[in-house]
Design a protein around this motif. Structure first.
Motif, PDB file in Angstrom:
ATOM      1  N   SER A 168     -27.205  10.510  11.994  1.00  0.00           N
ATOM      2  CA  SER A 168     -27.279   9.025  12.084  1.00  0.00           C
ATOM      3  C   SER A 168     -27.824   7.892  13.323  1.00  0.00           C
ATOM      4  CB  SER A 168     -26.647   8.049  10.996  1.00  0.00           C
ATOM      5  OG  SER A 168     -27.514   8.759   9.623  1.00  0.00           O
ATOM      6  N   ASN A 169     -26.495   8.208  13.995  1.00  0.00           N
ATOM      7  CA  ASN A 169     -26.434   7.273  15.287  1.00  0.00           C
ATOM      8  C   ASN A 169     -27.366   8.102  15.821  1.00  0.00           C
ATOM      9  OD1 ASN A 169     -24.180   6.629  14.865  1.00  0.00           O
ATOM     10  ND2 ASN A 169     -22.428   8.109  15.588  1.00  0.00           N
ATOM     11  N   LYS A 170     -27.769   9.126  16.207  1.00  0.00           N
ATOM     12  CA  LYS A 170     -28.852   9.756  16.845  1.00  0.00           C
ATOM     13  C   LYS A 170     -30.222   9.163  16.772  1.00  0.00           C
ATOM     14  CE  LYS A 170     -30.156  14.360  18.536  1.00  0.00           C
ATOM     15  NZ  LYS A 170     -29.261  14.024  20.032  1.00  0.00           N
ATOM     16  N   LEU A 171     -30.137   8.709  14.892  1.00  0.00           N
ATOM     17  CA  LEU A 171     -31.541   8.241  14.977  1.00  0.00           C
ATOM     18  C   LEU A 171     -31.454   6.123  15.490  1.00  0.00           C
ATOM     19  CD1 LEU A 171     -34.412   7.790  13.227  1.00  0.00           C
ATOM     20  CD2 LEU A 171     -32.784   7.743  10.809  1.00  0.00           C
ATOM     21  N   ILE A 172     -30.486   6.253  14.619  1.00  0.00           N
ATOM     22  CA  ILE A 172     -30.200   4.209  15.635  1.00  0.00           C
ATOM     23  C   ILE A 172     -30.579   4.485  17.183  1.00  0.00           C
ATOM     24  CG2 ILE A 172     -28.699   3.141  15.911  1.00  0.00           C
ATOM     25  CD1 ILE A 172     -27.380   3.839  13.493  1.00  0.00           C
ATOM     26  N   ASN A 173     -30.023   5.438  18.120  1.00  0.00           N
ATOM     27  CA  ASN A 173     -30.592   5.536  19.996  1.00  0.00           C
ATOM     28  C   ASN A 173     -31.666   5.671  19.893  1.00  0.00           C
ATOM     29  OD1 ASN A 173     -27.303   4.268  20.651  1.00  0.00           O
ATOM     30  ND2 ASN A 173     -27.066   6.677  19.613  1.00  0.00           N
ATOM     31  N   PHE A 174     -31.888   6.937  18.901  1.00  0.00           N
ATOM     32  CA  PHE A 174     -33.871   6.694  19.566  1.00  0.00           C
ATOM     33  C   PHE A 174     -34.764   5.770  19.228  1.00  0.00           C
ATOM     34  CE2 PHE A 174     -37.885   8.365  17.664  1.00  0.00           C
ATOM     35  CZ  PHE A 174     -38.820   9.115  18.491  1.00  0.00           C
ATOM     36  N   THR A 175     -34.192   5.183  17.803  1.00  0.00           N
ATOM     37  CA  THR A 175     -35.283   4.227  17.734  1.00  0.00           C
ATOM     38  C   THR A 175     -35.103   2.668  18.570  1.00  0.00           C
ATOM     39  OG1 THR A 175     -34.712   4.174  14.967  1.00  0.00           O
ATOM     40  CG2 THR A 175     -35.083   1.904  16.072  1.00  0.00           C
ATOM     41  N   MET A 176     -33.560   2.695  19.100  1.00  0.00           N
ATOM     42  CA  MET A 176     -33.231   1.436  20.224  1.00  0.00           C
ATOM     43  C   MET A 176     -34.326   2.112  21.670  1.00  0.00           C
ATOM     44  SD  MET A 176     -31.563  -0.568  18.567  1.00  0.00           S
ATOM     45  CE  MET A 176     -29.779  -1.323  19.626  1.00  0.00           C
ATOM     46  N   ARG A 209     -39.945  16.178  20.454  1.00  0.00           N
ATOM     47  CA  ARG A 209     -38.915  17.100  20.136  1.00  0.00           C
ATOM     48  C   ARG A 209     -37.766  17.108  21.359  1.00  0.00           C
ATOM     49  NH1 ARG A 209     -38.485  21.943  17.340  1.00  0.00           N
ATOM     50  NH2 ARG A 209     -40.595  21.415  16.729  1.00  0.00           N
ATOM     51  N   GLU A 210     -37.538  17.489  22.288  1.00  0.00           N
ATOM     52  CA  GLU A 210     -37.265  16.690  23.467  1.00  0.00           C
ATOM     53  C   GLU A 210     -36.609  15.274  23.317  1.00  0.00           C
ATOM     54  OE1 GLU A 210     -34.890  17.559  27.102  1.00  0.00           O
ATOM     55  OE2 GLU A 210     -36.560  18.935  25.530  1.00  0.00           O
ATOM     56  N   LYS A 211     -37.198  14.353  23.275  1.00  0.00           N
ATOM     57  CA  LYS A 211     -36.637  13.027  23.007  1.00  0.00           C
ATOM     58  C   LYS A 211     -35.306  12.588  22.168  1.00  0.00           C
ATOM     59  CE  LYS A 211     -40.272   9.860  24.956  1.00  0.00           C
ATOM     60  NZ  LYS A 211     -38.669   9.400  26.038  1.00  0.00           N
ATOM     61  N   TRP A 212     -35.752  13.384  20.893  1.00  0.00           N
ATOM     62  CA  TRP A 212     -34.420  13.508  20.088  1.00  0.00           C
ATOM     63  C   TRP A 212     -33.904  14.706  20.657  1.00  0.00           C
ATOM     64  CZ3 TRP A 212     -33.308  11.931  16.075  1.00  0.00           C
ATOM     65  CH2 TRP A 212     -32.252  12.133  15.041  1.00  0.00           C
ATOM     66  N   TRP A 213     -34.082  16.128  20.686  1.00  0.00           N
ATOM     67  CA  TRP A 213     -32.686  16.098  21.644  1.00  0.00           C
ATOM     68  C   TRP A 213     -31.496  16.165  21.915  1.00  0.00           C
ATOM     69  CZ3 TRP A 213     -31.387  19.750  17.860  1.00  0.00           C
ATOM     70  CH2 TRP A 213     -31.952  20.551  16.718  1.00  0.00           C
ATOM     71  N   VAL A 214     -32.227  15.368  23.161  1.00  0.00           N
ATOM     72  CA  VAL A 214     -31.224  15.069  24.560  1.00  0.00           C
ATOM     73  C   VAL A 214     -31.392  12.849  23.020  1.00  0.00           C
ATOM     74  CG1 VAL A 214     -32.547  15.459  25.998  1.00  0.00           C
ATOM     75  CG2 VAL A 214     -33.286  13.076  25.041  1.00  0.00           C
ATOM     76  N   SER A 215     -31.443  12.574  22.518  1.00  0.00           N
ATOM     77  CA  SER A 215     -30.699  10.979  21.740  1.00  0.00           C
ATOM     78  C   SER A 215     -29.455  11.155  21.601  1.00  0.00           C
ATOM     79  CB  SER A 215     -31.593  10.639  20.854  1.00  0.00           C
ATOM     80  OG  SER A 215     -32.819  10.517  20.968  1.00  0.00           O
ATOM     81  N   SER A 216     -28.495  10.602  22.394  1.00  0.00           N
ATOM     82  CA  SER A 216     -27.702  10.345  21.985  1.00  0.00           C
ATOM     83  C   SER A 216     -27.300  10.240  20.741  1.00  0.00           C
ATOM     84  CB  SER A 216     -26.472   9.297  22.706  1.00  0.00           C
ATOM     85  OG  SER A 216     -25.425   8.928  22.735  1.00  0.00           O
ATOM     86  N   ASN A 217     -25.887  10.658  20.572  1.00  0.00           N
ATOM     87  CA  ASN A 217     -25.171  11.102  19.305  1.00  0.00           C
ATOM     88  C   ASN A 217     -23.932   9.927  19.041  1.00  0.00           C
ATOM     89  OD1 ASN A 217     -23.431  12.673  20.395  1.00  0.00           O
ATOM     90  ND2 ASN A 217     -24.064  14.124  19.476  1.00  0.00           N
ATOM     91  N   THR A 218     -23.774   9.434  19.915  1.00  0.00           N
ATOM     92  CA  THR A 218     -22.740   8.484  19.769  1.00  0.00           C
ATOM     93  C   THR A 218     -22.994   7.050  19.864  1.00  0.00           C
ATOM     94  OG1 THR A 218     -21.785   9.567  22.347  1.00  0.00           O
ATOM     95  CG2 THR A 218     -20.823   6.961  21.603  1.00  0.00           C
ATOM     96  N   PHE A 219     -22.316   6.522  18.706  1.00  0.00           N
ATOM     97  CA  PHE A 219     -21.967   5.108  18.229  1.00  0.00           C
ATOM     98  C   PHE A 219     -22.479   3.611  19.002  1.00  0.00           C
ATOM     99  CE2 PHE A 219     -21.199   1.203  15.979  1.00  0.00           C
ATOM    100  CZ  PHE A 219     -22.501   1.350  15.045  1.00  0.00           C
ATOM    101  N   LYS A 220     -23.119   3.581  19.516  1.00  0.00           N
ATOM    102  CA  LYS A 220     -24.059   2.076  20.503  1.00  0.00           C
ATOM    103  C   LYS A 220     -24.393   1.041  20.094  1.00  0.00           C
ATOM    104  CE  LYS A 220     -25.965   5.277  23.593  1.00  0.00           C
ATOM    105  NZ  LYS A 220     -25.995   6.797  24.473  1.00  0.00           N
ATOM    106  N   LEU A 221     -24.489   0.397  18.721  1.00  0.00           N
ATOM    107  CA  LEU A 221     -25.136   0.102  17.870  1.00  0.00           C
ATOM    108  C   LEU A 221     -25.451  -1.724  18.656  1.00  0.00           C
ATOM    109  CD1 LEU A 221     -27.702  -0.567  16.156  1.00  0.00           C
ATOM    110  CD2 LEU A 221     -25.819  -1.384  13.992  1.00  0.00           C
ATOM    111  N   ASN A 222     -26.151  -2.409  19.141  1.00  0.00           N
ATOM    112  CA  ASN A 222     -26.292  -3.048  20.118  1.00  0.00           C
ATOM    113  C   ASN A 222     -26.999  -4.283  19.247  1.00  0.00           C
ATOM    114  OD1 ASN A 222     -25.845  -5.166  22.730  1.00  0.00           O
ATOM    115  ND2 ASN A 222     -28.050  -4.344  23.517  1.00  0.00           N
TER     116      ASN A 222
END
Length: 421
Positions: free
Chosen positions: A318-326, A14-27
């Protein structure tokens, strides 16, 4: 939440999700328009090859074996050259083990229930692949066990039942409560053939992992059942954000589903392995919710995605989900050091492609600028993706029309494929 201490991981993610960046930075590398069109031609050629192979299904037993051998060789060559999910980078032995696990699962699923359709088999097979990946990550032999088969097959038998809009909440709750008693080890008699099949699948797990020796396997199974029970709240009524803990339900349902996968590798896990499985399951749940956003909106099923879709652009979440995944995959510790980099790349590509494909196929819920940005990373153009499923459906219909092959005949061909050799 029991001896596995799931409350800790529940709070952690829950904490990791909230602090994940919502900025697009797909590497990851972008794919040019020329490369996309080249891949589209290659996939069209592949589809035609598969269709023509099905059309050429012979009658004689000798020719059937040759036909299957040709198909096996083709699939193995395809895995060797795969660029989309990076399978080409693995050693031959590991690729062969993935292939045999898939082949054995299809055969076992058709033997278990000939009424299963290809979509149901594919749904269950996806979970087999997840466990196979976890086996490789944990340094164990990649294979299909009876327990892995049993749990994976529970997906079409439970998820689809609970998602059926024509079955009332009362019946679904009764089914879940009875299954919960069965998972606790109670000697529950089945009410119908559907329950009989479900309980048989639980028996498959019990044969591999005796309850007294592996209590956490069954604790994790009870947790996913609890997640299923709680997820029914998502179907009861349309809610506004914060009215119900949809994030918590997503963590519990998604996280505990892959938690079971992890325990089915060898019956025990380290805290680090538990953490990865919980996070992996959670992100896959959100990926599925993004993929199903249209259907969920249509059926009034409430998820993090469907609560926002149509009201706000889904760019940020979606940005948040991508960054959480990475972040999750980058921090994964593999015991299989020889394949660590390749396994991370495989997991990352699978998850990111699930997200990107879902965005491309639900573009009306995103800003035009965001969709254009995302398309740069897709292996195909969005126009091609939108027409891919109708194209395959049309090809299969052509087989039926030209050859006089029914849906049952196609399943018969599948049975022949997995029973030969």
């Amino acid at each position: 939440m029991g001896d596995i201490h799931l409350q800790y991981y529940y709070d952690l993610f829950r904490e990791k999700w909230w602090v994940s960046s919502n900025t697009f930075k797909l590497n990851i590398d972008k794919i040019s328009y020329f490369q996309k069109k080249k891949r589209e031609k290659e996939l069209d050629k592949l589809i035609d090859t598969v269709v023509n192979h099905i059309k050429s299904f012979p009658k004689s037993e000798v020719e059937k074996k040759q036909w299957k051998s040709k198909g096996d060789k083709f699939l193995r060559e395809l895995m060797k050259k795969d660029k989309l999910f990076k399978l080409e980078n693995f050693d031959e032995d590991l690729k062969e083990r993935f292939f045999k696990s898939t082949e054995n699962f299809i055969k076992a699923s058709r033997e278990f229930d000939k009424k299963l359709n290809l979509e149901d088999i594919g749904q269950a097979m996806r979970n087999v692949w997840i466990i196979n990946i976890l086996q490789a990550v944990m340094g164990e032999e990649v294979s299909l066990t009876k327990a892995i088969f049993g749990y994976s097959m529970l997906y079409p038998y439970t998820d689809n039942y609970l998602d059926d809009i024509y079955i009332g909440s009362s019946e679904k709750n009764k089914f879940n409560n009875r299954l919960q008693e069965r998972l606790k080890g109670e000697n529950i008699s089945y009410n119908n053939n559907h329950e009989a099949q479900v309980y048989k699948l639980v028996e498959n797990i019990e044969e591999v992992f005796p309850r007294r020796e592996y209590p956490k396997v069954y604790e994790s199974l009870l947790q996913i059942n609890n997640g299923q029970i709680r997820s029914l709240e998502q179907q009861e009524e349309v809610t506004i954000p914060y009215d119900k803990d949809i994030l918590g339900i997503s963590i519990l349902k998604g996280g505990s589903s892959v938690l079971v996968d992890g325990y089915l590798v060898r019956g025990e896990m380290t805290p680090e392995e538990i953490e990865f499985c919980m996070g992996y399951g959670f992100l896959l749940q959100l990926g599925d919710d993004l993929q199903d956003v249209k259907e969920d909106l249509k059926n009034n099923h409430i998820t993090l995605m469907s609560q926002l879709a149509g009201k706000y652009c889904l760019d940020t979440i979606s940005n948040k989900l991508i960054n959480f995944t990475m972040d999750l995959v980058d921090n994964l510790q593999c015991k299989n050091k020889d394949n660590e980099v390749r396994l991370k790349e495989l997991i990352k590509n699978n998850c990111i492609m699930l997200i990107l494909f879902s965005i491309g196929l639900s573009k009306e819920y995103f800003s035009k600028e965001y969709v254009k940005t995302i398309e740069g990373y897709l292996p195909f153009t969005i126009d091609y993706l939108e027409n891919l499923k109708p194209k395959i459906t049309k090809k299969l219909q052509e087989i039926k029309d030209e050859q006089g092959i029914s849906g049952e005949r196609l399943m018969y061909i599948l049975d022949e494929v997995v029973s030969l050799g």
